[in-house]
Write a protein that holds these residues in place. Structure first.
Motif, PDB file in Angstrom:
ATOM      1  N   GLN A 142      -5.024  -3.796  -6.090  1.00 42.89           N
ATOM      2  CA  GLN A 142      -4.757  -3.922  -4.660  1.00 42.89           C
ATOM      3  C   GLN A 142      -5.466  -5.170  -4.162  1.00 42.89           C
ATOM      4  O   GLN A 142      -6.650  -5.360  -4.411  1.00 42.89           O
ATOM      5  CB  GLN A 142      -5.244  -2.693  -3.888  1.00 42.89           C
ATOM      6  CG  GLN A 142      -4.918  -2.753  -2.407  1.00 42.89           C
ATOM      7  CD  GLN A 142      -5.259  -1.464  -1.683  1.00 42.89           C
ATOM      8  OE1 GLN A 142      -5.829  -0.543  -2.260  1.00 42.89           O
ATOM      9  NE2 GLN A 142      -4.909  -1.374  -0.416  1.00 42.89           N
ATOM     10  N   ALA A 169      -6.172   0.781   3.240  1.00 45.39           N
ATOM     11  CA  ALA A 169      -5.096   1.499   2.568  1.00 45.39           C
ATOM     12  C   ALA A 169      -5.381   1.682   1.105  1.00 45.39           C
ATOM     13  O   ALA A 169      -5.923   0.819   0.432  1.00 45.39           O
ATOM     14  CB  ALA A 169      -3.794   0.718   2.724  1.00 45.39           C
ATOM     15  N   PRO A 192       0.841  -1.205   0.000  1.00 46.95           N
ATOM     16  CA  PRO A 192       0.000   0.000   0.000  1.00 46.95           C
ATOM     17  C   PRO A 192       0.872   1.251   0.000  1.00 46.95           C
ATOM     18  O   PRO A 192       2.016   1.215   0.456  1.00 46.95           O
ATOM     19  CB  PRO A 192      -0.783  -0.117   1.320  1.00 46.95           C
ATOM     20  CG  PRO A 192      -0.731  -1.555   1.682  1.00 46.95           C
ATOM     21  CD  PRO A 192       0.566  -2.073   1.162  1.00 46.95           C
ATOM     22  N   SER A 220      -1.111   2.240  -6.030  1.00 43.21           N
ATOM     23  CA  SER A 220      -2.148   1.302  -6.471  1.00 43.21           C
ATOM     24  C   SER A 220      -3.302   2.009  -7.184  1.00 43.21           C
ATOM     25  O   SER A 220      -3.842   1.490  -8.172  1.00 43.21           O
ATOM     26  CB  SER A 220      -2.672   0.483  -5.288  1.00 43.21           C
ATOM     27  OG  SER A 220      -3.193   1.311  -4.276  1.00 43.21           O
ATOM     28  N   TRP A 280      -9.084  -1.645  -3.694  1.00 42.79           N
ATOM     29  CA  TRP A 280      -9.570  -1.159  -2.402  1.00 42.79           C
ATOM     30  C   TRP A 280     -11.023  -1.546  -2.158  1.00 42.79           C
ATOM     31  O   TRP A 280     -11.304  -2.658  -1.800  1.00 42.79           O
ATOM     32  CB  TRP A 280      -9.352   0.353  -2.300  1.00 42.79           C
ATOM     33  CG  TRP A 280      -9.665   0.919  -0.952  1.00 42.79           C
ATOM     34  CD1 TRP A 280      -9.049   0.606   0.225  1.00 42.79           C
ATOM     35  CD2 TRP A 280     -10.671   1.886  -0.645  1.00 42.79           C
ATOM     36  NE1 TRP A 280      -9.600   1.329   1.248  1.00 42.79           N
ATOM     37  CE2 TRP A 280     -10.602   2.123   0.751  1.00 42.79           C
ATOM     38  CE3 TRP A 280     -11.599   2.579  -1.401  1.00 42.79           C
ATOM     39  CZ2 TRP A 280     -11.442   3.023   1.403  1.00 42.79           C
ATOM     40  CZ3 TRP A 280     -12.434   3.489  -0.763  1.00 42.79           C
ATOM     41  CH2 TRP A 280     -12.347   3.698   0.626  1.00 42.79           C
TER      42      TRP A 280
END
Length: 221
Positions: free
Chosen positions: A81, A219, A26, A30, A47
Protein backbone atom coordinates in the motif's frame (compact mmCIF):
# COMPACT_ATOMS: atom_id res chain seq x y z
CA UNK A 1 18.24 4.81 -24.31
CA UNK A 2 17.63 8.50 -23.72
CA UNK A 3 20.58 10.03 -21.73
CA UNK A 4 18.31 11.15 -18.90
CA UNK A 5 16.77 7.71 -18.73
CA UNK A 6 20.25 6.18 -18.56
CA UNK A 7 21.20 8.43 -15.64
CA UNK A 8 17.94 7.54 -13.88
CA UNK A 9 18.59 3.84 -14.36
CA UNK A 10 22.07 4.17 -12.89
CA UNK A 11 20.76 6.12 -9.91
CA UNK A 12 18.00 3.62 -9.24
CA UNK A 13 20.46 0.74 -9.34
CA UNK A 14 21.90 2.10 -6.11
CA UNK A 15 18.51 2.99 -4.61
CA UNK A 16 15.33 1.04 -3.96
CA UNK A 17 14.53 -1.87 -6.24
CA UNK A 18 11.22 -3.31 -5.04
CA UNK A 19 10.05 -6.62 -6.42
CA UNK A 20 6.31 -5.96 -6.22
CA UNK A 21 4.22 -2.79 -6.12
CA UNK A 22 0.49 -2.78 -5.47
CA UNK A 23 -1.21 -0.08 -7.54
CA UNK A 24 -4.78 -1.08 -6.68
CA UNK A 25 -7.11 1.02 -4.58
CA UNK A 26 -7.65 0.73 -0.82
CA UNK A 27 -10.15 -1.98 0.16
CA UNK A 28 -8.82 -4.26 -2.56
CA UNK A 29 -6.84 -6.79 -0.59
CA UNK A 30 -3.70 -4.86 0.35
CA UNK A 31 -3.40 -6.61 3.71
CA UNK A 32 -3.81 -9.97 2.00
CA UNK A 33 -1.12 -9.04 -0.53
CA UNK A 34 1.27 -8.17 2.28
CA UNK A 35 0.54 -11.46 4.04
CA UNK A 36 0.98 -13.46 0.84
CA UNK A 37 4.50 -12.21 0.15
CA UNK A 38 5.52 -12.24 3.81
CA UNK A 39 4.53 -15.91 3.73
CA UNK A 40 7.33 -16.26 1.16
CA UNK A 41 9.87 -14.56 3.40
CA UNK A 42 9.77 -11.13 1.78
CA UNK A 43 9.88 -7.75 3.48
CA UNK A 44 6.81 -5.62 3.02
CA UNK A 45 5.49 -2.11 3.67
CA UNK A 46 1.78 -1.60 4.26
CA UNK A 47 -0.32 1.12 5.88
CA UNK A 48 1.44 1.91 9.17
CA UNK A 49 5.18 1.35 9.43
CA UNK A 50 5.30 2.31 13.09
CA UNK A 51 3.04 4.27 15.40
CA UNK A 52 2.19 7.54 13.65
CA UNK A 53 4.40 6.68 10.65
CA UNK A 54 2.60 5.65 7.48
CA UNK A 55 3.83 4.34 4.15
CA UNK A 56 1.66 6.90 2.37
CA UNK A 57 3.34 9.72 4.29
CA UNK A 58 6.74 8.31 3.40
CA UNK A 59 5.97 8.20 -0.32
CA UNK A 60 4.38 11.65 -0.19
CA UNK A 61 7.45 13.16 1.49
CA UNK A 62 9.67 11.51 -1.10
CA UNK A 63 7.66 13.14 -3.89
CA UNK A 64 7.98 16.52 -2.18
CA UNK A 65 11.76 16.08 -2.23
CA UNK A 66 11.69 15.36 -5.97
CA UNK A 67 12.82 11.77 -5.56
CA UNK A 68 11.36 8.49 -6.81
CA UNK A 69 8.50 7.66 -4.47
CA UNK A 70 9.93 4.53 -2.87
CA UNK A 71 13.46 5.80 -2.32
CA UNK A 72 13.06 7.66 0.99
CA UNK A 73 12.78 4.80 3.46
CA UNK A 74 14.20 1.33 3.98
CA UNK A 75 13.77 -0.54 0.72
CA UNK A 76 11.27 -3.37 0.91
CA UNK A 77 10.60 -6.28 -1.40
CA UNK A 78 6.90 -5.50 -1.51
CA UNK A 79 4.93 -2.26 -1.33
CA UNK A 80 1.44 -3.49 -0.49
CA UNK A 81 0.00 0.00 0.00
CA UNK A 82 1.47 3.34 -1.05
CA UNK A 83 -1.40 5.79 -0.52
CA UNK A 84 -2.78 7.80 2.37
CA UNK A 85 -6.01 9.72 2.64
CA UNK A 86 -7.13 12.16 5.25
CA UNK A 87 -8.91 14.89 3.27
CA UNK A 88 -9.21 17.68 2.57
CA UNK A 89 -5.56 18.41 3.35
CA UNK A 90 -4.14 15.01 2.53
CA UNK A 91 -5.47 12.95 -0.38
CA UNK A 92 -2.49 11.05 -1.67
CA UNK A 93 -3.09 8.34 -4.24
CA UNK A 94 0.12 7.92 -6.26
CA UNK A 95 -1.34 4.82 -7.92
CA UNK A 96 -3.58 7.37 -9.68
CA UNK A 97 -1.59 10.59 -9.86
CA UNK A 98 1.94 9.15 -10.21
CA UNK A 99 1.40 5.82 -11.93
CA UNK A 100 3.42 6.80 -15.00
CA UNK A 101 6.34 7.80 -12.79
CA UNK A 102 6.19 4.58 -10.79
CA UNK A 103 6.28 2.59 -14.01
CA UNK A 104 9.26 4.59 -15.25
CA UNK A 105 11.22 4.57 -11.99
CA UNK A 106 10.55 0.96 -11.01
CA UNK A 107 10.18 -0.77 -14.34
CA UNK A 108 11.88 -3.93 -13.09
CA UNK A 109 9.19 -4.55 -10.47
CA UNK A 110 6.05 -6.61 -10.93
CA UNK A 111 3.01 -4.36 -10.64
CA UNK A 112 -0.09 -5.75 -8.95
CA UNK A 113 -3.60 -4.62 -9.85
CA UNK A 114 -6.04 -6.29 -7.44
CA UNK A 115 -9.69 -5.73 -8.32
CA UNK A 116 -13.15 -6.58 -7.07
CA UNK A 117 -16.76 -5.91 -8.00
CA UNK A 118 -17.18 -2.13 -8.16
CA UNK A 119 -20.41 -2.01 -6.16
CA UNK A 120 -18.95 -4.29 -3.50
CA UNK A 121 -15.93 -1.98 -3.32
CA UNK A 122 -18.16 1.07 -2.86
CA UNK A 123 -20.07 -0.64 -0.05
CA UNK A 124 -16.80 -1.65 1.59
CA UNK A 125 -15.55 1.96 1.61
CA UNK A 126 -18.82 3.08 3.19
CA UNK A 127 -18.19 0.70 6.09
CA UNK A 128 -14.57 1.72 6.66
CA UNK A 129 -14.32 4.99 8.58
CA UNK A 130 -16.71 6.66 6.05
CA UNK A 131 -14.06 6.41 3.36
CA UNK A 132 -16.72 6.88 0.69
CA UNK A 133 -17.45 10.36 2.03
CA UNK A 134 -13.77 11.23 2.35
CA UNK A 135 -13.18 10.41 -1.31
CA UNK A 136 -15.63 13.16 -2.30
CA UNK A 137 -13.29 15.75 -0.77
CA UNK A 138 -10.24 14.62 -2.74
CA UNK A 139 -8.89 16.48 -5.74
CA UNK A 140 -8.30 13.84 -8.42
CA UNK A 141 -8.76 15.59 -11.77
CA UNK A 142 -7.33 12.74 -13.85
CA UNK A 143 -10.21 10.46 -12.87
CA UNK A 144 -12.74 12.72 -11.14
CA UNK A 145 -13.57 12.16 -7.49
CA UNK A 146 -17.05 10.89 -6.57
CA UNK A 147 -19.62 13.70 -6.45
CA UNK A 148 -21.26 12.23 -3.37
CA UNK A 149 -20.97 9.22 -1.07
CA UNK A 150 -23.52 7.06 -2.85
CA UNK A 151 -22.70 3.53 -3.93
CA UNK A 152 -23.37 4.46 -7.56
CA UNK A 153 -20.87 7.32 -7.50
CA UNK A 154 -18.31 5.21 -5.66
CA UNK A 155 -18.63 2.31 -8.09
CA UNK A 156 -18.31 4.61 -11.11
CA UNK A 157 -15.22 6.23 -9.58
CA UNK A 158 -13.64 2.85 -8.90
CA UNK A 159 -14.29 1.70 -12.45
CA UNK A 160 -12.68 4.85 -13.89
CA UNK A 161 -9.58 4.37 -11.74
CA UNK A 162 -9.29 0.68 -12.61
CA UNK A 163 -9.76 1.17 -16.36
CA UNK A 164 -7.09 3.88 -16.38
CA UNK A 165 -4.58 1.77 -14.44
CA UNK A 166 -5.23 -1.28 -16.61
CA UNK A 167 -4.68 0.73 -19.80
CA UNK A 168 -1.45 2.30 -18.54
CA UNK A 169 0.00 -1.00 -17.35
CA UNK A 170 -0.92 -2.77 -20.58
CA UNK A 171 0.67 0.01 -22.61
CA UNK A 172 3.88 -0.22 -20.56
CA UNK A 173 3.92 -3.98 -21.09
CA UNK A 174 3.71 -3.46 -24.84
CA UNK A 175 6.31 -0.71 -25.01
CA UNK A 176 8.98 -1.97 -22.62
CA UNK A 177 7.95 -5.33 -21.23
CA UNK A 178 6.54 -4.28 -17.86
CA UNK A 179 5.49 -7.23 -15.72
CA UNK A 180 2.07 -6.87 -14.15
CA UNK A 181 -0.81 -9.02 -13.03
CA UNK A 182 -4.47 -8.17 -12.56
CA UNK A 183 -6.56 -10.42 -10.36
CA UNK A 184 -9.96 -10.36 -8.69
CA UNK A 185 -9.43 -10.75 -4.95
CA UNK A 186 -12.57 -12.90 -4.72
CA UNK A 187 -11.46 -15.28 -7.47
CA UNK A 188 -10.67 -18.75 -6.07
CA UNK A 189 -7.70 -18.81 -8.44
CA UNK A 190 -6.20 -15.57 -7.03
CA UNK A 191 -3.65 -17.48 -4.95
CA UNK A 192 -2.47 -19.40 -7.99
CA UNK A 193 -2.12 -16.21 -10.02
CA UNK A 194 0.01 -14.61 -7.32
CA UNK A 195 2.02 -17.79 -6.79
CA UNK A 196 3.02 -17.57 -10.46
CA UNK A 197 4.68 -14.19 -9.75
CA UNK A 198 7.12 -15.75 -7.28
CA UNK A 199 10.35 -16.99 -8.91
CA UNK A 200 10.44 -20.75 -8.88
CA UNK A 201 6.75 -20.88 -8.03
CA UNK A 202 5.03 -19.71 -4.89
CA UNK A 203 2.48 -21.25 -2.55
CA UNK A 204 -1.11 -20.47 -3.45
CA UNK A 205 -2.13 -21.41 0.09
CA UNK A 206 -0.42 -18.23 1.33
CA UNK A 207 -3.28 -16.21 -0.13
CA UNK A 208 -6.31 -15.48 2.00
CA UNK A 209 -8.52 -12.63 3.21
CA UNK A 210 -6.64 -10.99 6.05
CA UNK A 211 -8.36 -7.69 6.82
CA UNK A 212 -10.04 -7.62 10.22
CA UNK A 213 -11.33 -4.04 9.91
CA UNK A 214 -9.79 -3.10 13.23
CA UNK A 215 -7.34 -0.42 12.16
CA UNK A 216 -8.61 3.17 12.42
CA UNK A 217 -7.55 6.12 10.32
CA UNK A 218 -5.74 5.31 7.14
CA UNK A 219 -7.20 2.86 4.67
CA UNK A 220 -6.33 -0.79 4.80
CA UNK A 221 -7.82 -3.81 3.11
Amino acid sequence: MHPLRAVLALRLAAACAPRYINVGMPKCGSTSIQSFYQCHGMTSAHWQISRGHYVGDETHACDARGRPLLDCGPCRDVYAQIDAENPPDHCWFPQITHLAGLIQDYGNATFLLPTRNATAWAHSTAHWQAMNERFTRCQLPSVGAPRDGSAAEGAAFYERVTRRARAMLARAEETHGLRWVEFDITDPAAGELLAATVPGGGRAACWGQRNTNTKPGYAAA
